[in-house]
Motif scaffolding. Structure first.
Motif, PDB file in Angstrom:
ATOM      1  N   HIS A  37      45.568 -62.034  27.818  1.00  0.00           N
ATOM      2  CA  HIS A  37      46.397 -60.873  28.157  1.00  0.00           C
ATOM      3  C   HIS A  37      46.560 -60.775  29.674  1.00  0.00           C
ATOM      4  N   ALA A  38      45.474 -60.965  30.401  1.00  0.00           N
ATOM      5  CA  ALA A  38      45.533 -60.912  31.870  1.00  0.00           C
ATOM      6  C   ALA A  38      46.367 -62.068  32.428  1.00  0.00           C
ATOM      7  N   LEU A  39      46.244 -63.254  31.836  1.00  0.00           N
ATOM      8  CA  LEU A  39      47.008 -64.407  32.321  1.00  0.00           C
ATOM      9  C   LEU A  39      48.502 -64.260  32.052  1.00  0.00           C
ATOM     10  N   LYS A  40      48.856 -63.649  30.943  1.00  0.00           N
ATOM     11  CA  LYS A  40      50.270 -63.476  30.623  1.00  0.00           C
ATOM     12  C   LYS A  40      50.961 -62.554  31.618  1.00  0.00           C
ATOM     13  N   HIS A  41      50.235 -61.571  32.117  1.00  0.00           N
ATOM     14  CA  HIS A  41      50.808 -60.578  33.037  1.00  0.00           C
ATOM     15  C   HIS A  41      50.041 -60.600  34.354  1.00  0.00           C
ATOM     16  N   LYS A  42      50.068 -61.764  35.026  1.00  0.00           N
ATOM     17  CA  LYS A  42      49.269 -61.961  36.238  1.00  0.00           C
ATOM     18  C   LYS A  42      49.591 -60.973  37.347  1.00  0.00           C
ATOM     19  N   SER A  43      50.814 -60.521  37.428  1.00  0.00           N
ATOM     20  CA  SER A  43      51.196 -59.644  38.539  1.00  0.00           C
ATOM     21  C   SER A  43      51.172 -58.166  38.150  1.00  0.00           C
ATOM     22  N   SER A  44      50.596 -57.860  37.013  1.00  0.00           N
ATOM     23  CA  SER A  44      50.511 -56.468  36.551  1.00  0.00           C
ATOM     24  C   SER A  44      49.073 -56.129  36.196  1.00  0.00           C
ATOM     25  N   ALA A  45      48.763 -54.855  36.281  1.00  0.00           N
ATOM     26  CA  ALA A  45      47.495 -54.392  35.724  1.00  0.00           C
ATOM     27  C   ALA A  45      47.645 -54.428  34.209  1.00  0.00           C
ATOM     28  N   VAL A  46      46.601 -54.843  33.516  1.00  0.00           N
ATOM     29  CA  VAL A  46      46.615 -54.829  32.053  1.00  0.00           C
ATOM     30  C   VAL A  46      45.354 -54.127  31.568  1.00  0.00           C
ATOM     31  N   ASN A  47      45.444 -53.608  30.346  1.00  0.00           N
ATOM     32  CA  ASN A  47      44.265 -52.954  29.779  1.00  0.00           C
ATOM     33  C   ASN A  47      44.264 -53.081  28.273  1.00  0.00           C
ATOM     34  N   GLY A  48      43.151 -52.658  27.682  1.00  0.00           N
ATOM     35  CA  GLY A  48      43.016 -52.693  26.237  1.00  0.00           C
ATOM     36  C   GLY A  48      41.684 -52.094  25.825  1.00  0.00           C
ATOM     37  N   ASP A  96      41.126 -74.716  26.737  1.00  0.00           N
ATOM     38  CA  ASP A  96      42.096 -75.376  25.867  1.00  0.00           C
ATOM     39  C   ASP A  96      43.307 -74.465  25.639  1.00  0.00           C
ATOM     40  N   TYR A  97      43.051 -73.174  25.417  1.00  0.00           N
ATOM     41  CA  TYR A  97      44.135 -72.213  25.231  1.00  0.00           C
ATOM     42  C   TYR A  97      44.975 -72.085  26.499  1.00  0.00           C
ATOM     43  N   VAL A  98      44.324 -72.135  27.651  1.00  0.00           N
ATOM     44  CA  VAL A  98      45.041 -72.022  28.923  1.00  0.00           C
ATOM     45  C   VAL A  98      45.904 -73.262  29.143  1.00  0.00           C
ATOM     46  N   SER A  99      45.358 -74.438  28.875  1.00  0.00           N
ATOM     47  CA  SER A  99      46.103 -75.681  29.110  1.00  0.00           C
ATOM     48  C   SER A  99      47.336 -75.781  28.216  1.00  0.00           C
ATOM     49  N   GLU A 159      51.276 -67.132  26.247  1.00  0.00           N
ATOM     50  CA  GLU A 159      52.651 -66.707  25.997  1.00  0.00           C
ATOM     51  C   GLU A 159      52.790 -65.993  24.651  1.00  0.00           C
ATOM     52  N   GLY A 160      51.858 -66.266  23.725  1.00  0.00           N
ATOM     53  CA  GLY A 160      51.934 -65.666  22.395  1.00  0.00           C
ATOM     54  C   GLY A 160      51.190 -64.359  22.235  1.00  0.00           C
ATOM     55  N   ILE A 161      50.478 -63.907  23.263  1.00  0.00           N
ATOM     56  CA  ILE A 161      49.709 -62.670  23.131  1.00  0.00           C
ATOM     57  C   ILE A 161      50.647 -61.466  23.122  1.00  0.00           C
TER      58      ILE A 161
END
Length: 198
Positions: free
Chosen positions: A19-30, A167-170, A175-177
């Motif tokens: 979730h954090a990697l998908k939105h690198k330039s935004s704050a994310v939470n959960g 592995d998920y990062v590579s 992109e699917g989160i």
């Protein structure tokens, strides 16, 4: 509450980081989902639900999300046991007021609730270091304040989680989160991310 141990499961851990990697330039939470084993003093984090990547502190959206999440997990004998947050700026390592306020709210219902703050330094170093420790910092409530816990209070249930994460990062699996923001834009998108681990 320093005597508590927070044990994070692999799928919950991977969802948080993706979730954090998908939105690198935004704050994310959960929110963190799991159960509390009072006999062992362990908060078991079995799942994570990504909430927002824009307007992380917007109360109406947060209330709607929390109601749906609680309703969904009620039959599974798990509950909300904490909160996760990643700051917008990669050089910001402090717990934001939004994170503290949401953590305070969760503590009203679950006093042992913790906050996981992603550590951008560890996240960036992950592919190079091959470290087995979580890329996040644990905060627990001490009276009315949040304090950083020692790394030994946050443990990975599966020690190989960082290797699987790589592995998920590579394969750019982030992109699917789907987070709750995505679900509110298009209700056909599954905020549970059931397809992510297939």
């Amino acid at each position: 509450m320093g005597e508590l141990t927070y044990e994070i499961g692999q799928n919950a851990y991977i969802k948080i980081v993706l979730h954090a990697l998908k939105h690198k330039s935004s704050a994310v939470n959960g929110v963190l989902v799991g159960r509390y084993d009072a006999g062992k003093g362990i908060v078991q984090i079995s799942d994570a639900v990504p909430l927002f990547h824009s307007n992380t502190g917007l109360l109406p959206s947060l209330e709607i999300a929390l109601m749906q999440i609680e309703e969904h997990f009620a039959s599974q004998e798990v509950s909300l046991v904490g909160y996760f947050h990643a700051n917008e700026r990669s050089d910001d390592y402090d717990l934001s007021n939004v994170a503290k306020n949401i953590g305070d709210h969760l503590c009203r219902y679950f006093p042992q609730a913790g906050i996981l703050l992603l550590d951008n330094r560890k996240l960036e170093a992950l592919p190079k270091v091959k470290d087995r420790s979580p890329v996040m910092q644990l905060y627990s409530r001490d009276g009315s304040k949040w304090k950083v816990e020692e790394n030994s209070h946050l443990v990975m249930k599966e020690p190989s989680a960082n290797m699987i994460l790589l592995d998920y990062v590579s394969t750019q699996k982030w992109e699917g989160i789907i987070d709750f923001d995505d679900h509110l834009d298009d209700i056909s998108k599954d905020w549970l991310n059931a397809e992510l681990f297939k």
